[in-house]
Structure formats: structure tokens, C-alpha cells
Design a protein around this motif. Structure first.
Motif, PDB file in Angstrom:
ATOM      1  N   ALA A  89     -45.899  -6.517  14.176  1.00  0.00           N
ATOM      2  CA  ALA A  89     -47.131  -6.722  14.948  1.00  0.00           C
ATOM      3  C   ALA A  89     -47.443  -8.210  15.080  1.00  0.00           C
ATOM      4  CB  ALA A  89     -48.297  -6.007  14.271  1.00  0.00           C
ATOM      5  N   GLY A  90     -46.913  -9.015  14.176  1.00  0.00           N
ATOM      6  CA  GLY A  90     -47.313 -10.417  14.085  1.00  0.00           C
ATOM      7  C   GLY A  90     -48.393 -10.492  13.013  1.00  0.00           C
ATOM      8  N   CYS A 150     -56.391  -3.027   8.681  1.00  0.00           N
ATOM      9  CA  CYS A 150     -55.726  -4.020   9.530  1.00  0.00           C
ATOM     10  C   CYS A 150     -56.468  -4.040  10.852  1.00  0.00           C
ATOM     11  CB  CYS A 150     -54.244  -3.669   9.721  1.00  0.00           C
ATOM     12  SG  CYS A 150     -53.975  -2.083  10.530  1.00  0.00           S
ATOM     13  N   ALA A 151     -56.034  -4.857  11.780  1.00  0.00           N
ATOM     14  CA  ALA A 151     -56.695  -4.900  13.080  1.00  0.00           C
ATOM     15  C   ALA A 151     -56.677  -3.508  13.706  1.00  0.00           C
ATOM     16  CB  ALA A 151     -55.990  -5.898  13.988  1.00  0.00           C
ATOM     17  N   PRO A 152     -57.775  -3.096  14.349  1.00  0.00           N
ATOM     18  CA  PRO A 152     -57.825  -1.743  14.913  1.00  0.00           C
ATOM     19  C   PRO A 152     -56.623  -1.421  15.801  1.00  0.00           C
ATOM     20  CG  PRO A 152     -59.986  -2.759  15.065  1.00  0.00           C
ATOM     21  CD  PRO A 152     -59.044  -3.816  14.542  1.00  0.00           C
ATOM     22  N   GLU A 153     -56.247  -2.364  16.678  1.00  0.00           N
ATOM     23  CA  GLU A 153     -55.128  -2.058  17.582  1.00  0.00           C
ATOM     24  C   GLU A 153     -53.838  -1.771  16.815  1.00  0.00           C
ATOM     25  OE1 GLU A 153     -55.260  -1.346  20.590  1.00  0.00           O
ATOM     26  OE2 GLU A 153     -57.118  -2.222  21.370  1.00  0.00           O
ATOM     27  N   CYS A 154     -53.690  -2.347  15.631  1.00  0.00           N
ATOM     28  CA  CYS A 154     -52.471  -2.128  14.836  1.00  0.00           C
ATOM     29  C   CYS A 154     -52.471  -0.769  14.133  1.00  0.00           C
ATOM     30  CB  CYS A 154     -52.297  -3.233  13.804  1.00  0.00           C
ATOM     31  SG  CYS A 154     -52.083  -4.858  14.541  1.00  0.00           S
ATOM     32  N   LEU A 155     -53.661  -0.155  14.029  1.00  0.00           N
ATOM     33  CA  LEU A 155     -53.742   1.130  13.329  1.00  0.00           C
ATOM     34  C   LEU A 155     -52.941   2.226  14.026  1.00  0.00           C
ATOM     35  CD1 LEU A 155     -57.497   1.280  12.311  1.00  0.00           C
ATOM     36  CD2 LEU A 155     -55.545   1.479  10.765  1.00  0.00           C
ATOM     37  N   VAL A 156     -52.796   2.082  15.346  1.00  0.00           N
ATOM     38  CA  VAL A 156     -52.085   3.121  16.095  1.00  0.00           C
ATOM     39  C   VAL A 156     -50.617   3.159  15.655  1.00  0.00           C
ATOM     40  CG1 VAL A 156     -51.444   3.950  18.383  1.00  0.00           C
ATOM     41  CG2 VAL A 156     -53.647   2.812  18.046  1.00  0.00           C
ATOM     42  N   ASP A 157     -49.998   1.998  15.653  1.00  0.00           N
ATOM     43  CA  ASP A 157     -48.588   1.948  15.265  1.00  0.00           C
ATOM     44  C   ASP A 157     -48.407   2.262  13.768  1.00  0.00           C
ATOM     45  OD1 ASP A 157     -45.893   1.484  16.155  1.00  0.00           O
ATOM     46  OD2 ASP A 157     -45.915  -0.299  14.875  1.00  0.00           O
ATOM     47  N   TYR A 158     -49.360   1.846  12.967  1.00  0.00           N
ATOM     48  CA  TYR A 158     -49.353   2.155  11.535  1.00  0.00           C
ATOM     49  C   TYR A 158     -49.319   3.677  11.334  1.00  0.00           C
ATOM     50  CZ  TYR A 158     -51.734   2.171   6.832  1.00  0.00           C
ATOM     51  OH  TYR A 158     -52.116   2.375   5.534  1.00  0.00           O
ATOM     52  N   ALA A 159     -50.232   4.365  12.025  1.00  0.00           N
ATOM     53  CA  ALA A 159     -50.286   5.824  11.890  1.00  0.00           C
ATOM     54  C   ALA A 159     -49.010   6.462  12.439  1.00  0.00           C
ATOM     55  CB  ALA A 159     -51.503   6.372  12.634  1.00  0.00           C
ATOM     56  N   ASP A 207     -45.280  -3.660   5.152  1.00  0.00           N
ATOM     57  CA  ASP A 207     -45.015  -5.083   5.345  1.00  0.00           C
ATOM     58  C   ASP A 207     -44.204  -5.311   6.625  1.00  0.00           C
ATOM     59  OD1 ASP A 207     -45.293  -7.762   4.301  1.00  0.00           O
ATOM     60  OD2 ASP A 207     -43.123  -7.709   3.992  1.00  0.00           O
ATOM     61  N   HIS A 208     -43.295  -4.400   6.897  1.00  0.00           N
ATOM     62  CA  HIS A 208     -42.510  -4.509   8.132  1.00  0.00           C
ATOM     63  C   HIS A 208     -43.413  -4.323   9.354  1.00  0.00           C
ATOM     64  CE1 HIS A 208     -39.165  -4.197  10.887  1.00  0.00           C
ATOM     65  NE2 HIS A 208     -39.600  -3.029  11.292  1.00  0.00           N
ATOM     66  N   LEU A 209     -44.347  -3.397   9.274  1.00  0.00           N
ATOM     67  CA  LEU A 209     -45.268  -3.191  10.401  1.00  0.00           C
ATOM     68  C   LEU A 209     -46.065  -4.462  10.669  1.00  0.00           C
ATOM     69  CD1 LEU A 209     -46.704   0.379   9.703  1.00  0.00           C
ATOM     70  CD2 LEU A 209     -44.781  -0.277  11.143  1.00  0.00           C
ATOM     71  N   ALA A 210     -46.518  -5.098   9.573  1.00  0.00           N
ATOM     72  CA  ALA A 210     -47.276  -6.341   9.733  1.00  0.00           C
ATOM     73  C   ALA A 210     -46.422  -7.399  10.424  1.00  0.00           C
ATOM     74  CB  ALA A 210     -47.755  -6.841   8.376  1.00  0.00           C
ATOM     75  N   SER A 211     -45.152  -7.450  10.068  1.00  0.00           N
ATOM     76  CA  SER A 211     -44.304  -8.482  10.658  1.00  0.00           C
ATOM     77  C   SER A 211     -43.969  -8.176  12.109  1.00  0.00           C
ATOM     78  CB  SER A 211     -43.034  -8.684   9.826  1.00  0.00           C
ATOM     79  OG  SER A 211     -42.163  -7.589   9.979  1.00  0.00           O
ATOM     80  N   GLU A 251     -55.969  -9.684  11.307  1.00  0.00           N
ATOM     81  CA  GLU A 251     -57.209 -10.091  11.966  1.00  0.00           C
ATOM     82  C   GLU A 251     -58.343  -9.384  11.226  1.00  0.00           C
ATOM     83  OE1 GLU A 251     -60.237 -10.322  13.886  1.00  0.00           O
ATOM     84  OE2 GLU A 251     -59.415  -8.932  15.357  1.00  0.00           O
ATOM     85  N   ALA A 252     -59.191 -10.150  10.535  1.00  0.00           N
ATOM     86  CA  ALA A 252     -60.006  -9.563   9.471  1.00  0.00           C
ATOM     87  C   ALA A 252     -61.441  -9.236   9.862  1.00  0.00           C
ATOM     88  CB  ALA A 252     -60.005 -10.496   8.260  1.00  0.00           C
ATOM     89  N   ARG A 253     -61.830  -9.451  11.133  1.00  0.00           N
ATOM     90  CA  ARG A 253     -63.235  -9.184  11.486  1.00  0.00           C
ATOM     91  C   ARG A 253     -63.632  -7.760  11.120  1.00  0.00           C
ATOM     92  NH1 ARG A 253     -63.857  -9.733  17.523  1.00  0.00           N
ATOM     93  NH2 ARG A 253     -61.685  -9.090  17.397  1.00  0.00           N
ATOM     94  N   PHE A 254     -62.714  -6.835  11.364  1.00  0.00           N
ATOM     95  CA  PHE A 254     -63.079  -5.436  11.139  1.00  0.00           C
ATOM     96  C   PHE A 254     -62.859  -5.015   9.690  1.00  0.00           C
ATOM     97  CE2 PHE A 254     -62.315  -5.923  15.653  1.00  0.00           C
ATOM     98  CZ  PHE A 254     -63.523  -5.475  16.141  1.00  0.00           C
ATOM     99  N   PHE A 255     -62.196  -5.867   8.934  1.00  0.00           N
ATOM    100  CA  PHE A 255     -62.224  -5.648   7.489  1.00  0.00           C
ATOM    101  C   PHE A 255     -63.586  -6.055   6.958  1.00  0.00           C
ATOM    102  CE2 PHE A 255     -61.888  -7.045   3.113  1.00  0.00           C
ATOM    103  CZ  PHE A 255     -61.432  -5.876   2.524  1.00  0.00           C
ATOM    104  N   TYR A 256     -64.098  -7.224   7.403  1.00  0.00           N
ATOM    105  CA  TYR A 256     -65.409  -7.657   6.921  1.00  0.00           C
ATOM    106  C   TYR A 256     -66.508  -6.678   7.338  1.00  0.00           C
ATOM    107  CZ  TYR A 256     -62.710 -11.931   6.396  1.00  0.00           C
ATOM    108  OH  TYR A 256     -61.741 -12.829   6.065  1.00  0.00           O
ATOM    109  N   HIS A 257     -66.367  -6.126   8.541  1.00  0.00           N
ATOM    110  CA  HIS A 257     -67.400  -5.219   9.039  1.00  0.00           C
ATOM    111  C   HIS A 257     -67.299  -3.823   8.481  1.00  0.00           C
ATOM    112  CE1 HIS A 257     -70.051  -7.031  11.855  1.00  0.00           C
ATOM    113  NE2 HIS A 257     -69.076  -7.814  12.251  1.00  0.00           N
ATOM    114  N   ALA A 258     -66.117  -3.266   8.531  1.00  0.00           N
ATOM    115  CA  ALA A 258     -65.993  -1.833   8.276  1.00  0.00           C
ATOM    116  C   ALA A 258     -64.907  -1.515   7.258  1.00  0.00           C
ATOM    117  CB  ALA A 258     -65.710  -1.102   9.585  1.00  0.00           C
ATOM    118  N   LYS A 259     -64.316  -2.539   6.668  1.00  0.00           N
ATOM    119  CA  LYS A 259     -63.244  -2.351   5.695  1.00  0.00           C
ATOM    120  C   LYS A 259     -62.056  -1.589   6.289  1.00  0.00           C
ATOM    121  CE  LYS A 259     -65.437  -4.658   2.668  1.00  0.00           C
ATOM    122  NZ  LYS A 259     -66.139  -5.374   3.777  1.00  0.00           N
ATOM    123  N   LEU A 260     -61.730  -1.920   7.544  1.00  0.00           N
ATOM    124  CA  LEU A 260     -60.500  -1.376   8.119  1.00  0.00           C
ATOM    125  C   LEU A 260     -59.308  -2.129   7.523  1.00  0.00           C
ATOM    126  CD1 LEU A 260     -61.230  -0.776  11.914  1.00  0.00           C
ATOM    127  CD2 LEU A 260     -61.311   0.826  10.016  1.00  0.00           C
TER     128      LEU A 260
END
Lengths: 84, 646
Positions: free
Chosen positions: B244-245, B262-271, B238-242, B251-260
Motif C-alpha cells: 500500500a505504501g 490503518c488508513a480506511p482505504e487500506c482496510l479493504v485490501d487488508y480484509a 507487514d507486506h500489505l503495508a509495504s 496515515e494516522a488521522r483515523f487512528f487518533y479519531h476512531a482507533k482504526l
């Protein structure tokens, strides 16, 4: 369009880690090794970043559908760039 | 080879320091240099560069490219890092997350063996005792959940009592999975908390209405934190989401497409964040922040500008930014990060600022080691590491001067050297984003660490004035509490097991979960030692884990904090073990030594304590034996031993 093709080609080469890729209008996803659904996401993210554009949800899906090829991808990207 | 090393180094410097506009070029040059090094088989040089290029601010595409470099490199490395079996379960697509996790763990010196569930099988993998998860037997299990995994969200019409019941049911569901996994695997569980979305049906009223979804998520997150036992670590998604903004994160386009997730760019900091938590469990977090002074802690140069001329304090914008940075650093100190100073200055001039400047937040007693001279900083950093008795790879060096940063990166590559912006108002973020000082728990010891190190300095002075060692040790009036591991000492024990490298006979890293299982087992004897003396409380400083095997007591783990070396704690523990083995009717004690790059200081530990060498293997792993006899003479110590509550 040639300048655009070169730039898109660079993005393809980076994303697919293949410096030999040469893009032609008639190429489709089947012609490029490893273009699966995850690489498709990688490609879209890289194109968006490189050109500062945004693909709509439907456009992202359409790129892999029948009848779509590199030519239609270039048109899509070109249509989103600010007019010179 | 040497050519590659210098090209890599320059490309890395450019990559780390390039301003936004030049970043694509710098990135291309770095990748080209890495690939050229790979093509020529310069694996070690490429690995060193790659590790340091892996910063949390990478964009998604660069991280993907670096991941491919890593895949090529990894099989070639003779020592890819600390091995770790990690299972990653999630109900969404976890491929890119897994790749970036592997990458950032590599940056932390961890070689991951990864297990992933098929999409959507998080619960089944844990519930089914025959699942691949249990065959794999991970040491750490990461449950990469998102807000979509919440199953008990109340309808908006629910009253407060119903919502409360829903929160409890939600938490109980997760706690049940933790328990099952822990009982069957004895592993550490890392689970995300829930990343509240930015859209709110109740708008501003969302957090006030009992059944508001945002309020429900916050309540579940708080209850999870309260319910989590020591073998569960909550990863603060939840802190990462906050940070990142939330709109960017969700940003859900890639959830609808590929079930990611969170937004792909946010995955880097998440990892990066998840990797830092996992690495901290393995004892790989940094320990000490080393600070430059001029233009880092205050504006200006003290040697030129004088006490009245440096910019620090209220009333001027940049001067306030330096004060804020000092407050940030002070908070790190207060929670257990060691601080040191490494500055090119006359020592007296530099110290005077700490003693006399009214706006200084940091004081001399915050600094565990103060080095101000005109030597090069790489040499001084080595000196600091030696004085504090920690590894060079425990240091983070902060300096506003790009040339100093480059020099340290080149000459002391083990030290982490974050880029700093020219503007001091950006210092906090520049340091914070790296998560160097990640911690998985906070024990009382953390809050008093600088005291410990400073008290040691006082002891060293007392030692210098005493005429012999015995007299000195007597003068310390030491009292040791020797006791089995229990609830109150579990976290600190696990922390020592994770972090001790030098005085550590076997360097076996056990999680809190595993230690707890030993403490409850009739076959294991666990002991911790807490030591006080006339200069203060040293805290919990030694751990012994011993296994009863037939008539033998096998000393599986023996470790001690280096801050109590040569005080007689080892002898005291030996006396304790002898008495204990005798009382249990055991015949012999067997101690093990497994050499590592860092534990040479205890190679002769068992010889010093009178054990006989009975076996060694080719890798230097040695077994030592001591008979248990009634006529054994206890070693002389100057420590009074108390037990349990006494």
C-alpha cells in the motif's frame, strides 16, 4: 453553493443509505439517523474521496461538536475546493 | 427476473472494466441494479453479481455500500455458503474490518458467524476461560494485531543480547496465547505479523543498529514465522503495508479519531487478504490458472505473425513484459498451481511456440492441459475442468480480450476472470492482487503437482495398451505406505482435508490443529496413504480418520485424491481397517456418507466395499455397516503395503 449542496447531499445519501436525505444548513448530526462515530468516519472518507480534499485531524473532530451544522460543513468543504 | 439478470450482468461488466474516469457512474449503476434486484426479490441473481463485484481494489465507500447490500441479501439466501464460526480479536476498532471480512468471505462462498471482542480485550479474551470467546467456540480465531501491540520493544541503548532476549520474550508472549487458545478450543489461529511504520529514529541506520525499532519488528516477524506451529497461520500484514505504501497505510488521522488500525482505504485490501487466507483454510482457494496465448503470453497472433513475428524476448520493451509475465506464471506452477492453456488457435501452431520459440519460459511440460481449437472458451474451460478432475470453481482464466472475458463471465460464472489492463506490464499485478491461489502451507506434493497430473496422462496411455485392468494395475508396480498422521505428514493431511470435494465421504473439514489432537487421542485412529508406482511418486493421496466408539469403529472421514481413482487404494485401505479393527477386538465398522453437491461419485462407496446400509435420514446422510469377522476375505489389490518407516 447549491451545486455543492447537491453533491454533498448525494454523498450523504450514499453513506447513510437513505435516498430521502435533504440537507439544510441548520441540520446537525442529531438530525440524521445513525450518525455515530463510525458513520462519521465513513462520511469523512466519502467526502474526501468525492471532492479530492483532505480534512485536518481537528476539522474531523470539530464537525460533530456543538454549534456545527451542515452549513459549516459546506463552508469547510467549499474552502478546500480549488477556486473556479 | 431475466431482465434483472441481464441488467446486473451489464452493470457488473461496466463496473469491473470501467476506466478511472467513469468509475463513479459505473459504481452508481451497479448499486442501483443490485438494489432493484433486491427490491424484486431476485436474491440469487443479486448474490451472484455481488460476489463477483467484490474485488480487492474497491474503495472504502463502495465496499461499505456493497456491505449494506450484503446485509439485506444474506438472510434471504437459501444457501449463503460454507458456515464458519470466526472470532476476531483486536485491541483497536475492528468494525469496518469485520464488515469487509464478512463481505470478502461471502465472495469466497463462506457464510460467517462472527464473534468480536470489545475494544482492547485481545489478551483478556484468551486468558480468561470464562470469556465470550470460549462460549462461542470459533473454528478460526483471528488475532488482528498491529505494530502497536508490540510490548517488548527495546530502548535504543540496548545491546545485541538484550535485544535478542526482547525478541524472544515478545514471541513467547504470543506463542503462549496461541497455545492457550489452541488447548482450549482446538481451533486454527490466524495472527497478523507486525506492520513496521515508515518513520525511523535512526534513519538509514535503523536496520543495522541492534536496537533499531525497524530491526526489532523485522526480527520479531521472522521469529514468529519460525515459532508458529501448524495450527497457527501468520497473516502478512507487514507486506500489505509495504504494497500500500507505508505512509499511506500508516496515515494516522483515523487512528487518533476512531482507533482504526490503518488508513480506511487500506482496510479493504487488508480484509481481502485475511479473507483469502481464511478461505484457503476452508479449501476454497483456486487451483488452476488457465491461460490464453496470443497477446496474453506473447505479443501478436501466432497464426498470423508466425514464430518469427510474435513479440517475446529481450530487446523490445513489451516483449520483455511478456517474458516477465511468463516467469511469474512459471513460479506459480513451480509451487503447485496447475497451468492450462485455452486458446483459439490451431493446436499444432500453438504447441510449436512452446517447443520452438527460444524466448518461451513456459514449456509444454508446465502445462497440465492444453486446449487449442475454435470452440467457445466457456465450453473449453468446462473441458479443462473435466480433464483435470477439478471443479469449474477452481479455475482462474486470464485473457487479454475483453470480449472473451465477458463471455466466460456470462457462460461459466464459476470461473474467476480477472480484468487485465491493455498493457502487458500490468498483467502480474492484475492477477496477483486477487490472491486466487492463496495457500496456508506448502507440502512436498505442491511442488510436484504438475508431474502428478502429467504422469497420470502416461498411466492413461499404459492403461490403453494393457489388455485388462488387472494386468494394467500389476504393471504399475504400486507400493502404498500406510501410516498414522505424524508431524511430517500433518500439513499435507490438513490440506487434503481442506481441499478434497469429490472422493470425500463426509466432507468434514478439520484444521491441522484438530487432526493433531486426533492423532494424539487414544480414541482415534488416523491413517494416511502415500502411493508410488513405476511412473513416479503420487505423494500422500488418502486420509482416514476413524473413531473408536464402544465395539464400533466409526469411519468419520475417508477421502482420497481423484488422481488415484480405480487403482485399488480403497480396497487396500478396507483390508487395513478390517485387520486393525480385528486386532483391537472391535465388532463392527460403521461408515458414513453425507451427500454434497460434489461427492456423488462416492454415494455407493460403502456398498461397493460390501457394507450394508443401516440407516439414512431425510438429508441423504447414510450409515453403512460391516461386521468384523476373523473369516473375512481380504479384497484383491495390486498394491504392496508397507508401514511406517518400512
Amino acid at each position: 453553493m447549491d451545486e455543492l449542496r447537491t453533491q454533498v447531499q448525494e454523498v450523504f445519501r450514499e453513506v447513510f443509505a437513505d435516498p430521502e436525505i435533504r440537507l439544510h444548513d441548520q441540520m446537525t448530526a442529531d438530525d440524521i439517523d445513525g450518525w455515530d462515530s463510525l458513520m462519521h468516519i465513513n462520511l469523512i472518507v466519502a467526502l474526501e474521496k468525492h471532492f479530492g480534499i483532505r480534512m485536518a485531524t481537528a476539522e474531523i473532530a470539530r464537525l460533530k461538536e456543538d454549534g456545527q451544522n451542515i452549513g459549516t460543513l459546506l463552508q469547510l468543504v467549499a474552502g478546500k475546493l480549488p477556486r473556479a | 427476473m431475466a431482465a434483472h439478470a441481464s441488467v446486473l450482468l451489464m452493470a457488473l461488466e461496466d463496473f469491473l472494466s470501467a476506466p478511472e474516469a467513469q468509475r463513479p457512474d459505473a459504481r452508481a449503476r451497479l448499486l442501483a441494479a443490485l438494489r432493484a434486484a433486491l427490491a424484486d426479490g431476485c436474491w440469487e441473481e443479486a448474490a451472484l453479481t455481488l460476489r463477483r463485484a467484490l474485488v480487492p481494489t474497491l474503495d472504502y465507500t463502495t465496499a461499505q455500500s456493497l456491505y449494506r447490500v450484503y446485509r439485506q441479501l444474506r438472510p434471504q439466501l437459501p444457501d449463503p455458503g460454507v458456515p464458519l464460526k470466526l472470532a476476531l480479536l483486536s485491541n483497536v476498532t475492528s468494525d469496518p474490518l469485520a464488515q469487509f471480512l464478512e463481505l470478502f468471505l461471502f465472495a469466497n462462498g463462506v457464510a460467517v458467524e462472527l464473534y468480536r471482542s470489545d475494544y482492547g480485550l485481545l489478551r483478556q479474551e484468551i486468558l480468561d476461560p470464562d470469556s465470550g470467546l470460549y462460549a462461542f467456540r470459533p473454528r478460526i480465531l483471528f488475532l488482528a494485531t498491529t505494530w502497536r501491540d508490540l510490548s517488548e520493544a527495546p530502548p535504543v541503548s540496548a545491546d545485541a543480547a538484550t535485544v535478542q532476549a526482547r525478541v524472544e520474550a515478545e514471541v513467547a508472549g504470543w506463542a503462549q496465547l496461541w497455545r492457550l487458545a489452541h488447548e482450549r478450543l482446538g481451533c486454527q489461529v490466524v495472527q497478523n505479523n507486525f506492520d513496521a511504520p515508515p518513520w525511523r529514529a535512526l534513519a538509514n541506520h535503523e536496520t543495522r543498529h541492534p536496537a533499531g525499532f525497524g530491526r526489532f519488528v523485522a526480527a520479531v516477524n521472522a521469529s514468529l514465522a519460525d515459532a508458529a506451529p501448524p495450527y497457527v497461520t501468520l497473516h502478512d500484514l507487514d507486506h500489505l503495508a509495504s504494497t500500500a505504501g507505508r505512509w499511506a497505510w500508516h496515515e494516522a488521522r483515523f487512528f487518533y479519531h476512531a482507533k482504526l488500525p490503518c488508513a480506511p482505504e487500506c482496510l479493504v485490501d487488508y480484509a481481502h487478504s485475511a479473507a483469502s487466507v481464511i478461505a484457503a483454510h476452508l479449501g476454497l482457494a483456486r487451483k488452476c490458472l488457465v491461460l490464453d496465448l496470443d497477446n496474453t503470453l506473447w505479443g501478436g497472433v501466432i497464426g498470423d505473425d508466425g514464430l518469427g513475428g510474435i513479440r517475446l524476448g529481450q530487446g523490445e520493451a513489451e516483449a520483455e513484459a511478456f517474458v516477465a509475465f511468463q516467469h511469474y506464471v512459471k513460479a506459480l506452477r513451480q509451487r503447485g498451481v496447475l497451468l492450462a492453456v485455452c486458446s483459439k488457435n490451431e493446436e499444432a501452431t500453438a504447441r510449436a511456440v512452446f517447443e520452438q520459440h527460444p524466448a518461451m519460459v513456459l514449456r509444454l511440460d508446465d502445462i497440465a492441459c492444453f486446449v487449442a481449437n475454435w470452440q467457445d472458451k466457456a465450453t473449453n474451460l468446462r473441458q479443462i475442468a473435466r480433464q483435470l478432475n477439478i471443479g469449474l470453481n477452481s479455475l482462474v482464466f486470464v485473457d487479454d480480450n475483453p470480449a472473451e472475458r465477458a463471455l466466460v463471465r456470462q457462460l461459466a460464472p464459476e470461473v474467476a476472470v480477472p480484468e487485465l489492463p491493455a498493457d502487458p506490464s500490468g498483467y502480474i499485478r492484475a492477477l496477483e492482487c486477487h490472491r486466487f491461489f492463496q495457500t496456508t502451507s506448502l507440502a512436498g506434493e505442491d511442488l510436484r503437482r504438475t508431474e502428478f497430473y502429467r504422469a497420470n496422462a502416461a498411466r492413461e496411455q499404459a492403461e490403453a495398451s494393457a489388455t485388462n485392468v488387472a494386468e494394467f494395475l500389476q504393471s504399475l508396480r504400486m507400493v502404498a505406505r500406510v501410516e498414522p498422521v505424524h508431524e511430517a505428514t500433518l500439513e499435507r493431511t490438513a490440506q487434503l482435508i481442506a481441499r478434497s470435494n469429490q472422493f470425500n465421504l463426509t466432507t468434514r473439514r478439520y484444521s491441522a490443529a484438530e487432526v493433531l489432537a486426533m492423532a494424539r487421542s487414544p480414541h482415534w485412529i488416523t491413517r494416511t496413504i502415500s502411493l508410488t508406482d513405476r511412473f513416479g511418486d503420487n505423494g500422500l493421496i488418502s486420509v482416514l480418520l476413524a473413531c473408536i466408539e464402544g465395539d464400533t469403529l466409526r469411519l468419520d472421514t475417508w477421502l482420497m485424491s481423484c488422481r488415484v481413482l480405480k487403482r485399488g487404494v480403497e480396497e487396500l485401505l478396507l483390508n487395513h481397517i478390517q485387520a486393525l479393527a480385528r486386532a483391537r477386538g472391535l465388532r463392527r465398522i460403521v461408515g458414513e456418507y453425507i451427500p454434497t453437491a460434489k461427492n456423488a461419485m462416492v454415494r455407493e462407496h460403502y456398498a461397493r466395499l460390501g457394507f450394508c446400509l443401516i440407516e439414512t435420514n431425510g438429508a441423504g446422510h447414510a450409515w453403512w455397516e460391516l461386521a468384523v469377522t476373523p473369516d473375512w476375505t481380504p479384497r484383491t489389490t495390486y498394491i504392496r503395503e508397507v508401514h511406517g518407516d518400512g
